[in-house]
Design an enzyme around this catalytic site. Sequence first.
Site, short mmCIF file in Angstrom:
data_model
loop_
_atom_site.label_atom_id
_atom_site.label_comp_id
_atom_site.label_asym_id
_atom_site.label_seq_id
_atom_site.Cartn_x
_atom_site.Cartn_y
_atom_site.Cartn_z
CB SER A 84 -27.93 27.59 -12.28
OG SER A 84 -26.65 27.76 -12.83
CE LYS A 121 -24.45 25.59 -9.34
NZ LYS A 121 -25.91 25.69 -9.59
#
Length: 753
Positions: free
Chosen positions: A697, A740
């Site tokens: 990611s 996140k």
Amino acid sequence: MPQTTKKTNINDKSLEPVKKILPLIPLRNVVLFPSVETSLFFGRKESMKSLLYAYDNTNKLVLITSQRNPKTEKPEIKDLYSVGVIAKIEHILQTDGSLHAIVKGLSRVNIVSLTQQEPHLMAEFVDLPTITESTTDIQQSAETLLSQLKKAFALGRQFDLPAMMHLSTGISSTDLADQVCFSVDAKIPEKQQLLETLLVTQRLKAATEFLIKEMKVAELERSIEEKTQEKFNVGMKRNILEERKKQIEKELRKMGEDTGSELDNLEKKIKTSKMPKDIKKRMLREYSRLIEMGNMAPEASYIRTYLETVIELPWGKYSPDSVSLAKAKKILDQDHYGLIEVKERILEYLAVLNLKNKNKSKQSGTNILCFIGPPGVGKTSLGRSIAKAMDREFVRASLGGIRDEAEIRGHRRTYVGAMPGRIIKGLKDAKSMNPVYMLDEIDKIGADYRGDPTSALLETLDPEQNKDFVDHYLDFPVDLSRVFFILTGNDISRIPGPLRDRVEIINFSGYTQEEKKNIVKKYLIKKQLEANGLDAKNVTSLSDLTINFMISRYTREAGVRNLERVVANIFRKVAKKIVTKKVKKVDIDNLKTIKKYLGPEKFSSQIKGKKDEIGLSTGLAWTSVGGEILFIEVNIMPGKGQLILTGKLGSVMKESCQAAVSFIRSRSHEFSIDQNFHKIDIHIHFPEGATPKDGPSAGGAITTSLISALKNMAVPRDIGMTGEITIRGNILEIGGLKEKAIAAHQAGIKTGS
């Protein structure tokens, strides 16, 4: 006693001893002494010929000495001891292939040489003289030996019959010494040394020492025998009494009377238990075996423990399933803040349970929940609240680190120390057959040569199979279909696929700062006040500003465990101040006091970069303990087209770096990058090199850092990026968005991409 002469040197030539010749017989493992009469067997042809020759031709006199090595068949002069005895043959009896003779030793001699070897041995010898010694010394030594002999007789020491007769009729000191030396338990070289000792006092003392040694050994053996006999007698007495008790109890049972024994209570418990009929029948058979073998049998304790374990299971004990949804919702909201999805799923389960009971549905099996999330978000405590809301017993088993399959299924009864597995133990502890059963840390189970515990859990956690769960120790099926299993873990990727397929995953996200603030106000303050012996009147109320300061400057976590420690630390300081300074109330609602109690700030409220930099971008990452931000640094330097990757990266992250470089090189003209990639080296580094990093990611952030370094353009520090990049430049879907986003918010990042 007769007087003997002083010790004479055997090799003294001035005496000029007369040499004589007689037949010689060597003996194996026997040393004959003067005055000793004994029976000997002769099997060698040479020995038999010497014996017969002496009996017929030498007035029944023969020389007898011992061999140095009993295995020598045809001994020579070097194989024989030089000192022996002249013996007189009393009787000869011929048997099959051998001769049996009674011989009596007469005097000591020194064998000089062999004069003949065929057809039998003849030897030349001289008599050994005797010299007078002190009568007093001899008498004292003899009396000491006789005293020890009496003690030996008292201890049961056995002597040869001829020796006994000689000793009882009274003999000389010389004969006494020789008789005892012949009878003591000593090795052949030691007895030969006694034979070669010419001084009577020395022989008497040596014989006394050997006799004392024998007596000590005999006393030890006697002591051991007495102790052994005593234990044997006690054991026999116990066995006889146990057997009689067993027969008496058996007869009383036949008459239908209560014996008052513990085994009778065991039988009553089996008969009154609500266990299924087939299991009860089996337990009664085991009980009959126990009665037949008695308490002293080695297997009795194992059978008894097994029966007690089965009886203690909560057969037929179930908590009521009819639960008010309103009451359950109230309890869940009281104990936990947020967790809307989890609470909704619990209420759905309770609703289904109520309808099944109302419609009397016989379909078994319920979904098994698995809570996955970072530490400290309330997974385990929620399990307790669920049990409270359902009005059921709660039992918890931590599976972290277990490696033995028997921990789940139990040990077979053939093993010493066998016991049931954790599932059955949990039912026993809960005292209910339908508790809320929490299996904690399911993702931290190990596996080794003893088996894989996760494979053993497949049957336990399968709603279609666990109605007939078999524990190895019990060895009969137990219905687990009404047990409400809840699993917890931090990392779903570490749970095997077949096990994951049997449970319903409910993800717990990390708490936002707003949620943490409410948890502190509604739960943690009240809990820690009580834990530290304080009352709400002892402290001022904490404002939102103070709580937010504690959260942002002293904790950095997905859950609230460290936050609870921070609150506890403050209240401990308050408790100390109240006790030592005799104050009734402490003001803690100011940042100065918080800093004093907690020390310097551990975290900055803005941990993004301090300024916009070239070749530096901010990535967003998901971990098992919540979201994090990470920095990607890129340096461009002259070289040969090498790609350098540092920061303890995993293989997937390395591939992301390579994909980003390939994409930029293929589109360099579109990005207006004027670089010859064959003449530069690219170094991509992820700070905190000791921390392992992996995953795809960070691809978008890596690409941004590379373009920034290659074009010499700074990246805004308040932008955070996440998402995997392909070599075509596409950004793929992302996961862990909430974690996140929370990490970006806590770091002061305002824009995400």
